[in-house]
Design a protein around this motif. Structure first.
Motif, mmCIF file in Angstrom:
data_model
loop_
_atom_site.group_PDB
_atom_site.id
_atom_site.type_symbol
_atom_site.label_atom_id
_atom_site.label_comp_id
_atom_site.label_asym_id
_atom_site.label_seq_id
_atom_site.Cartn_x
_atom_site.Cartn_y
_atom_site.Cartn_z
ATOM 1 N N PHE A 112 0.818 -1.211 0.000
ATOM 2 C CA PHE A 112 0.000 0.000 0.000
ATOM 3 C C PHE A 112 0.857 1.268 0.000
ATOM 4 O O PHE A 112 0.396 2.327 -0.433
ATOM 5 C CB PHE A 112 -0.961 -0.024 1.188
ATOM 6 C CG PHE A 112 -1.971 -1.142 1.118
ATOM 7 C CD1 PHE A 112 -2.575 -1.480 -0.080
ATOM 8 C CD2 PHE A 112 -2.306 -1.870 2.258
ATOM 9 C CE1 PHE A 112 -3.488 -2.513 -0.163
ATOM 10 C CE2 PHE A 112 -3.228 -2.903 2.196
ATOM 11 C CZ PHE A 112 -3.819 -3.230 0.982
ATOM 12 N N THR A 113 2.093 1.165 0.472
ATOM 13 C CA THR A 113 3.009 2.298 0.350
ATOM 14 C C THR A 113 3.374 2.525 -1.108
ATOM 15 O O THR A 113 3.429 3.670 -1.585
ATOM 16 C CB THR A 113 4.279 2.062 1.188
ATOM 17 O OG1 THR A 113 3.924 1.968 2.580
ATOM 18 C CG2 THR A 113 5.284 3.191 1.008
ATOM 19 N N ARG A 114 3.620 1.436 -1.829
ATOM 20 C CA ARG A 114 3.952 1.551 -3.254
ATOM 21 C C ARG A 114 2.755 2.047 -4.062
ATOM 22 O O ARG A 114 2.927 2.764 -5.056
ATOM 23 C CB ARG A 114 4.427 0.201 -3.801
ATOM 24 C CG ARG A 114 5.695 -0.322 -3.143
ATOM 25 C CD ARG A 114 6.906 0.489 -3.511
ATOM 26 N NE ARG A 114 8.076 0.107 -2.716
ATOM 27 C CZ ARG A 114 9.276 0.674 -2.827
ATOM 28 N NH1 ARG A 114 9.463 1.648 -3.696
ATOM 29 N NH2 ARG A 114 10.264 0.286 -2.054
ATOM 30 N N ILE A 115 1.537 1.631 -3.645
ATOM 31 C CA ILE A 115 0.333 2.177 -4.288
ATOM 32 C C ILE A 115 0.014 3.483 -3.562
ATOM 33 O O ILE A 115 -1.027 3.644 -2.933
ATOM 34 C CB ILE A 115 -0.866 1.202 -4.195
ATOM 35 C CG1 ILE A 115 -0.479 -0.203 -4.653
ATOM 36 C CG2 ILE A 115 -2.026 1.714 -5.058
ATOM 37 C CD1 ILE A 115 -1.577 -1.229 -4.475
ATOM 38 N N GLY A 116 0.939 4.397 -3.624
ATOM 39 C CA GLY A 116 0.835 5.618 -2.842
ATOM 40 C C GLY A 116 0.486 6.816 -3.695
ATOM 41 O O GLY A 116 -0.037 6.703 -4.814
#
Length: 282
Positions: A112-116
């Motif tokens: 979810f950090t990468r889908i930021g």
């Protein structure tokens, strides 16, 4: 694909609740693995918003088997969904490698950090959702849910009250190829907690499982116990694995780098490593 309002039967009200949650979202990103939960969410999102307003996001790392990655793209094509892949690097996080019962939290936090903000801005996403269902909510071996809350990721299936059985019924109504696909947790779930997660172990598990699937086993888990591969199969397949295919099973596992192959007579065990460490007794 378009699905009418008359195909979901008794689940129509829950489907309508999912649709209502997505109302007003300009463009939605769906954290997508190709399993029945995320694929059903993806299909319902496309039904509610249209394919141009939905993007499937696949996190790619050594914990995702190549066969699973390919199958996820097949289902997305069936749905007419746009897909983007992002590299995730949970393997660089010490907490993930340490492999405690909260390992999934660090994996989901990485995803979810990468889908930021940067990815959402690049693709014009107003919100991100993932395929948690109502059964997952009450399980104590799902620490990844905490990461979703922290990143404000939506969970439309769970909030609509859809349990796993309902998700599968809706998937069948949409004719999804994965409607009856057994759960395929990430490869790291095959390594006992507190034993380090390494790319080499994940590759061993993936290779052994790939060969077992190609022998015709519909489901399997190869648990990594050092030199020993503990093979979990549906009970109906145990006799076949220890009988007519015994030599082939042994060869498949040793070719992946294990010295010994052991078939677990208890069969498939969801949460085999995590549940005993997370269940609260009263």
């Amino acid at each position: 694909m378009r699905f009418g309002d008359d195909v979901f039967g008794d689940d129509q009200a829950a489907v309508d609740r999912v649709t209502a949650q997505l109302d007003g979202i300009g463009r939605l990103g769906v954290a997508y693995s190709g399993g029945v939960d995320s694929a059903t969410l993806l299909g319902l999102a496309i039904r509610a918003l249209g394919p141009a307003r939905v993007l499937a996001v696949i996190g790619v790392s050594p914990s995702l088997a190549d066969d699973e990655r390919s199958a996820a793209h097949d289902v997305a094509r069936f749905l007419g969904a746009s897909v983007v892949e992002i590299a995730t690097h949970e393997g660089k996080r010490p907490e993930y490698r340490a492999n405690g019962p909260d390992r999934c939290y660090y994996c989901k936090d990485e995803l979810f950090t990468r889908i930021g903000a940067e990815l959402c801005e690049r693709h014009g996403l107003d919100a991100v959702a993932y395929g948690e269902n109502a059964d997952d909510v009450v399980r104590q071996d799902r620490p990844g849910a905490r990461a979703a809350v922290e990143h404000r990721v939506l969970r439309p299936l769970a909030d609509a009250g859809l349990d796993k059985a309902a998700v599968r019924r809706i998937a069948r109504a949409m004719n999804l190829p994965c409607a009856d696909k057994p759960a395929r947790p990430c490869l790291a779930s095959r390594i006992p907690h507190y034993e380090p997660v390494t790319a080499e172990k994940l590759a061993q598990v993936e290779m052994a499982e790939r060969q077992l699937f190609r022998m015709g086993f519909a489901d399997c888990r190869v648990r990594h116990h050092g030199d020993v591969a503990r093979i979990e199969l549906p009970e109906a397949d145990i006799a076949r694995a220890t009988g007519e295919l015994r030599a082939q099973v042994h060869d498949a596992v040793t070719a992946a780098g294990f010295r010994f192959a052991a078939v677990d007579l208890a069969g498939i065990q969801s949460g085999a490593f995590t549940l005993p460490l997370t269940v609260v007794t009263r």
